[in-house]
Scaffold this active site. Structure first.
Site, PDB file in Angstrom:
ATOM      1  N   HIS A 150      -0.547   0.226 -10.173  1.00 39.51           N
ATOM      2  CA  HIS A 150      -1.322  -0.690  -9.325  1.00 39.51           C
ATOM      3  C   HIS A 150      -1.779  -1.924 -10.114  1.00 39.51           C
ATOM      4  O   HIS A 150      -2.968  -2.239 -10.189  1.00 39.51           O
ATOM      5  CB  HIS A 150      -2.521   0.020  -8.702  1.00 39.51           C
ATOM      6  CG  HIS A 150      -2.977  -0.635  -7.416  1.00 39.51           C
ATOM      7  ND1 HIS A 150      -3.486   0.079  -6.367  1.00 39.51           N
ATOM      8  CD2 HIS A 150      -2.999  -1.938  -7.024  1.00 39.51           C
ATOM      9  CE1 HIS A 150      -3.800  -0.748  -5.370  1.00 39.51           C
ATOM     10  NE2 HIS A 150      -3.498  -1.982  -5.758  1.00 39.51           N
ATOM     11  N   ARG A 182       0.844  -1.185   0.000  1.00 41.66           N
ATOM     12  CA  ARG A 182       0.000   0.000   0.000  1.00 41.66           C
ATOM     13  C   ARG A 182       0.884   1.241   0.000  1.00 41.66           C
ATOM     14  O   ARG A 182       1.955   1.263   0.618  1.00 41.66           O
ATOM     15  CB  ARG A 182      -0.937   0.011   1.223  1.00 41.66           C
ATOM     16  CG  ARG A 182      -2.130  -0.937   1.087  1.00 41.66           C
ATOM     17  CD  ARG A 182      -3.060  -0.480  -0.009  1.00 41.66           C
ATOM     18  NE  ARG A 182      -4.226  -1.330  -0.208  1.00 41.66           N
ATOM     19  CZ  ARG A 182      -4.321  -2.269  -1.136  1.00 41.66           C
ATOM     20  NH1 ARG A 182      -3.299  -2.518  -1.931  1.00 41.66           N
ATOM     21  NH2 ARG A 182      -5.432  -2.966  -1.282  1.00 41.66           N
TER      22      ARG A 182
END
Length: 313
Positions: free
Chosen positions: A276, A228
């Protein structure tokens, strides 16, 4: 005949993408004919909620009959703190996610290890031979030893890298040294010629890689972050890159996504940006995971991958 009611709490495009594959996965388990899938239905009728960030439902208290909330994503930090969510929450764990993470991590670790950028990006005009060490001479630390992290770490160990794994709680994985707890984190970082982060976002991991901890890395270390974006202090990372303490950072996750156009990562020569995609949810395998949990629940078997609310994953 009982009808199982599945509510899609997702954006319209995801509903269109996932509806048919989930029905097909349920059909393979002989329960498709007794299932209703919709983007809207009376709350009191809902048996299961298929959830993704951006769905319209934010108050889960009205779904009094719902037996579980089934996330399409591996990360659940945006929903796990919802006070109205009393149903079991299951995160997405499936082979497509696992294999995608293993391939992304392995590819970028080898890229850093072999010094590929020196030839692909810089194209030196002189015949300067750069002979990299063998994997057995390179230390890699993997932060996070859950489903994805342990798979990536095991693959790297099989390639011969000297792997150290670190997690909040103790783990034992063949072929590597495993450390656990905050007091062993400095030791894990000090061994990281290449540092791979696959940690989830929890209150304990936000800004985990701050200036103090980045300074513990061997000079010239490489960083890969596929966990993250909040795990890394952006300003501290830029400073570490500028000083040479970190040679390069390959980042797949960011505090704000998409990464804002004015963010310094875009223009920094020491940063590779990946949008991502390290462990993207694959529709077919994710649909199968959703159907499996529905089938298990309907047969009285325990749900898979239930989130521990005290740990946030």
């Amino acid at each position: 005949m009982k009808v199982i009611q599945l509510l899609f709490n997702v954006s319209p495009d995801l509903f269109a993408e996932y509806r048919a594959p989930i029905l097909e996965a349920l059909r393979r388990r002989n329960i498709e004919a007794q299932t209703a899938l919709a983007g809207d239905m009376p709350p009191e009728a809902v048996d299961y909620i298929i959830h993704a960030t951006g769905g319209p439902v934010v108050d889960f208290s009205v779904f009094t009959k719902a037996r579980a909330v089934l996330s399409l994503w591996a990360g659940v930090e945006k929903i796990v703190g919802n006070a109205t969510l009393t149903q079991p929450l299951c995160r997405m764990v499936e082979d497509g996610l696992r294999r995608g993470m293993v391939e992304w991590v392995t590819g970028h670790v080898l890229r850093a290890h072999l010094g590929t950028d020196l030839y692909v990006r810089e194209k030196p005009l002189t015949w300067a031979r750069h002979v990299p060490p063998l994997a057995t001479e390179r230390s890699v630390t993997v932060l996070g030893l859950g489903e994805l992290g342990s798979a990536a770490a095991t693959t790297l160990a099989h390639l011969g890298f000297r792997v150290t794994g670190w997690a909040r709680r103790g783990r034992e994985i063949a072929g590597m040294r495993c450390l656990a707890g905050a007091d062993r984190l400095p030791e894990a970082l000090a061994a990281a010629e290449i540092l791979v982060s696959i940690l989830p976002e929890t209150p304990d991991t936000i800004d985990l890689l701050n200036a103090e901890r980045l300074a513990l890395l061997p000079r010239g270390a490489f960083i890969l972050n596929a966990g993250r974006g909040s795990l890394v202090d952006d300003d501290a990372l830029v400073a570490a890159l500028d000083s040479g303490n970190v040679a390069h950072a390959t980042l797949d996750v960011f505090r704000t996504e998409p990464l804002p156009a004015d963010h310094p990562f875009w223009s920094h020569s020491g940063v590779t940006i990946s949008p991502h995609v390290a462990a993207a949810t694959r529709v077919s395998s994710a649909a199968d995971a959703i159907a499996e949990n529905v089938a298990r629940s309907e047969s009285g078997a325990p749900l898979l991958h239930v989130v521990d609310r005290t740990r946030s994953y």
